[in-house]
Scaffold this active site. Structure first.
Site, short mmCIF file in Angstrom:
data_model
loop_
_atom_site.label_atom_id
_atom_site.label_comp_id
_atom_site.label_asym_id
_atom_site.label_seq_id
_atom_site.Cartn_x
_atom_site.Cartn_y
_atom_site.Cartn_z
N ARG A 25 24.42 -34.08 20.01
CA ARG A 25 23.09 -34.38 19.46
C ARG A 25 22.39 -35.47 20.25
O ARG A 25 21.77 -36.36 19.67
CB ARG A 25 23.19 -34.77 18.00
CG ARG A 25 23.63 -33.60 17.17
CD ARG A 25 23.59 -33.93 15.73
NE ARG A 25 24.16 -32.81 15.01
CZ ARG A 25 23.47 -32.08 14.17
NH1 ARG A 25 22.23 -32.35 13.91
NH2 ARG A 25 24.04 -31.07 13.57
N ARG A 29 16.91 -36.80 16.81
CA ARG A 29 16.06 -37.67 16.01
C ARG A 29 16.13 -39.16 16.32
O ARG A 29 15.39 -39.92 15.72
CB ARG A 29 16.34 -37.42 14.52
CG ARG A 29 15.84 -36.05 14.08
CD ARG A 29 16.32 -35.70 12.71
NE ARG A 29 17.77 -35.53 12.70
CZ ARG A 29 18.49 -35.33 11.61
NH1 ARG A 29 17.90 -35.30 10.45
NH2 ARG A 29 19.79 -35.17 11.69
N ARG A 38 8.16 -33.26 17.45
CA ARG A 38 8.35 -32.71 16.10
C ARG A 38 7.11 -32.88 15.23
O ARG A 38 6.98 -32.18 14.22
CB ARG A 38 9.57 -33.37 15.42
CG ARG A 38 10.89 -32.84 15.90
CD ARG A 38 11.22 -31.44 15.32
NE ARG A 38 11.86 -31.54 14.02
CZ ARG A 38 11.32 -31.16 12.87
NH1 ARG A 38 10.10 -30.67 12.83
NH2 ARG A 38 12.00 -31.27 11.74
N ASP A 74 20.77 -24.41 18.01
CA ASP A 74 21.59 -24.75 16.85
C ASP A 74 22.69 -23.72 16.72
O ASP A 74 22.54 -22.58 17.18
CB ASP A 74 20.75 -24.78 15.57
CG ASP A 74 21.47 -25.59 14.49
OD1 ASP A 74 21.36 -26.82 14.51
OD2 ASP A 74 22.19 -24.99 13.68
N TYR A 151 28.99 -21.85 6.47
CA TYR A 151 27.57 -21.79 6.11
C TYR A 151 27.21 -20.43 5.49
O TYR A 151 26.45 -20.35 4.53
CB TYR A 151 26.69 -22.04 7.34
CG TYR A 151 26.71 -23.49 7.78
CD1 TYR A 151 25.93 -24.45 7.15
CD2 TYR A 151 27.56 -23.90 8.81
CE1 TYR A 151 25.97 -25.78 7.53
CE2 TYR A 151 27.61 -25.23 9.20
CZ TYR A 151 26.82 -26.16 8.56
OH TYR A 151 26.87 -27.48 8.93
O1 1CP Z 1 23.55 -31.90 20.93
C1 1CP Z 1 22.38 -31.61 21.25
O2 1CP Z 1 21.58 -32.45 21.65
C2 1CP Z 1 21.97 -30.16 21.22
C3 1CP Z 1 21.34 -29.71 19.98
C4 1CP Z 1 22.16 -29.40 18.74
C5 1CP Z 1 23.52 -29.06 18.56
C6 1CP Z 1 24.62 -29.03 19.58
C7 1CP Z 1 21.56 -29.33 17.48
C8 1CP Z 1 20.15 -29.64 17.22
N1 1CP Z 1 22.49 -28.86 16.57
C9 1CP Z 1 23.69 -28.71 17.19
C10 1CP Z 1 24.95 -28.20 16.64
C11 1CP Z 1 25.11 -28.09 15.16
N2 1CP Z 1 24.21 -27.69 14.23
C12 1CP Z 1 26.33 -28.35 14.50
C13 1CP Z 1 27.60 -28.73 15.19
C14 1CP Z 1 27.60 -30.17 15.56
C15 1CP Z 1 27.90 -31.13 14.44
O3 1CP Z 1 29.02 -31.09 13.92
O4 1CP Z 1 27.02 -31.94 14.16
C16 1CP Z 1 26.14 -28.13 13.12
C17 1CP Z 1 27.14 -28.29 12.01
C18 1CP Z 1 24.78 -27.71 12.97
C19 1CP Z 1 24.11 -27.33 11.70
C20 1CP Z 1 22.93 -28.18 11.49
N3 1CP Z 1 21.72 -27.99 12.11
C21 1CP Z 1 22.85 -29.36 10.74
C22 1CP Z 1 24.00 -29.97 9.94
C23 1CP Z 1 23.85 -29.62 8.50
C24 1CP Z 1 25.08 -29.98 7.71
O5 1CP Z 1 25.65 -29.07 7.11
O6 1CP Z 1 25.45 -31.16 7.68
C25 1CP Z 1 21.55 -29.86 10.87
C26 1CP Z 1 20.94 -31.09 10.25
C27 1CP Z 1 20.85 -28.99 11.76
C28 1CP Z 1 19.47 -29.15 12.27
C29 1CP Z 1 19.42 -29.74 13.64
N4 1CP Z 1 20.03 -29.19 14.73
C30 1CP Z 1 19.75 -29.94 15.84
C31 1CP Z 1 18.89 -31.02 15.43
C32 1CP Z 1 18.31 -32.06 16.36
C33 1CP Z 1 18.70 -30.88 14.05
C34 1CP Z 1 17.83 -31.76 13.19
C35 1CP Z 1 16.49 -31.09 13.08
C36 1CP Z 1 15.34 -32.05 12.95
O7 1CP Z 1 15.20 -32.63 11.88
O8 1CP Z 1 14.55 -32.18 13.92
#
Ligand code: 1CP
Length: 339
Positions: A25, A29, A38, A74, A151
């Site tokens: 990530r 954010r 965003r 994602d 999920y």
């Molecule tokens: O790492 C990077 O910079 C690349 C972008 C990336 C990656 C690798 C995003 C962007 N998501 C992910 C992977 C991801 N998505 C995972 C595996 C990594 C981890 O364990 O954190 C998981 C579980 C998700 C699912 C997901 N998507 C969540 C988690 C929800 C939960 O159950 O806790 C969330 C909040 C998202 C949205 C998301 N994905 C990425 C971002 C920057 C965001 C936030 C969106 C925003 O508000 O702008």
């Protein structure tokens, strides 16, 4: 040595002058330039518009000089492309359009359209590859079948993974029917990423650590092993958050590198995995919310603990939170290169 070469050498447990660094990530954010985009675009728009996805992917690479870029996307694009859409809950977390509960629900999921529906990821990867050239590594990614299944079966983010675990225990045939489909879709998806130019693929098994030692293999590791075996062209990093104690499964699944969360000693995991599997990690992500001084100290402590080890990719133990501080992130990168 170019970043890309240093990264690939570390993944293969070869000698490097100092570890390559990127973080999970890293695009997101904590970066004002991401938050600015965003304001005008939804998350889904950023992911699905190749020019924007490329821009967001490049932001942390430009700002911090990361050795690798991870494509902005994602893990949930796979269920979406199979016909199960996702959205964000107001209170935070993910909401899926429906819950997978029955054989009929599994049969509704489509695998055949994966590469068509996710062609925007391929387009984004090609744009990023063109920007990076051979200077820096490009990481593709996806969720593990188990993590995606949580999920899909829970209907969104979960605290205890009750329904997914119960499906595994109570109706193994249904669980496997679902996992077969997710695995097939993932293989298609990763082949497309390889064709678009990724150097490495990271599988996020974010909820692998909630499984018991006897279920980690059949519920998660074996499905990841199938994916890795189907795609010999690139090395895989497997990140089983908090699942690092399942050493036997991790050693046998074909991963080149294992991502490790911050709750364990990185060197001990490396020694347990042996000389041929590298490790990635594992600073506590909260460190980059403190001060540059503390971040430098903890970065140095981790580097010292890995001194003399071949096969370390520097990373946080999980993703950067919105509270991550830019000066701390920069201090971490600078300290690694101060050698
Ligand atoms: O790492 C990077 O910079 C690349 C972008 C990336 C990656 C690798 C995003 C962007 N998501 C992910 C992977 C991801 N998505 C995972 C595996 C990594 C981890 O364990 O954190 C998981 C579980 C998700 C699912 C997901 N998507 C969540 C988690 C929800 C939960 O159950 O806790 C969330 C909040 C998202 C949205 C998301 N994905 C990425 C971002 C920057 C965001 C936030 C969106 C925003 O508000 O702008």
């Amino acid at each position: 040595m170019k970043s890309r070469e240093r990264f690939l050498r570390a993944i293969r447990c070869e000698a490097v002058e100092y570890p390559p660094v990127w973080v999970m990530r890293q695009a997101g954010r904590h970066l004002p330039e991401y938050m600015k985009l965003r304001e005008d675009h939804s998350f889904h728009e950023l992911v699905k518009t190749p020019e924007l996805a490329c821009e967001v992917t490049m932001q942390p690479v430009r700002r911090y000089g990361m050795d690798a870029a991870i494509i902005f996307s994602d893990i949930l694009v796979i269920p979406e492309a199979m016909g199960q859409e996702y959205s964000f809950r107001d209170a935070g977390g993910i909401q899926m359009a429906f819950r997978v509960q029955s054989a009929a629900d599994v049969d509704r999921l489509e695998v055949s359209a994966i590469t068509d529906r996710l062609s925007y990821v391929s387009d984004s990867l090609k744009l990023v590859r063109a920007e990076l050239g051979d200077e820096r590594a490009l990481i593709g990614f996806g969720g593990s079948p188990w993590t995606l299944a949580t999920y899909m079966v829970e209907g969104g983010s979960s605290r205890d993974y009750r329904f997914a675990k119960r499906m595994f225990y109570e109706d193994r045939a249904l669980f496997e029917r679902l996992m077969e489909k997710i695995t097939a879709a993932s293989i298609e998806y990763f082949r497309m990423q390889v064709a678009a130019g990724v150097d490495v693929i990271q599988i996020f098994d974010s909820w692998g650590g909630v499984l018991s030692p006897t279920t980690f293999g059949p519920a998660s590791a074996e499905w990841m092993a199938r994916i890795i075996e189907a795609i010999p062209e690139v090395p895989f990093i497997v990140y089983p958050k908090d699942g690092h104690e399942n050493v036997a499964s991790l050693r046998s699944m074909g991963a080149a590198c294992v991502g490790v969360s911050w709750t364990t000693d990185l060197r001990a995991v490396k020694e347990a995995l042996g000389p041929d599997i590298s490790v990635q990690g594992n600073l506590d992500p909260i460190i980059v919310e403190t001060t540059p001084e503390l971040t430098r100290l903890e970065t140095r402590r981790l580097l010292d603990s890995m001194a003399g080890v071949h096969g370390h990719v520097f990373n946080l133990g999980h993703g950067v939170s919105p509270h991550g501080r830019i000066d701390c992130m920069q201090a971490m990168v600078d300290e690694i290169r101060r050698t």
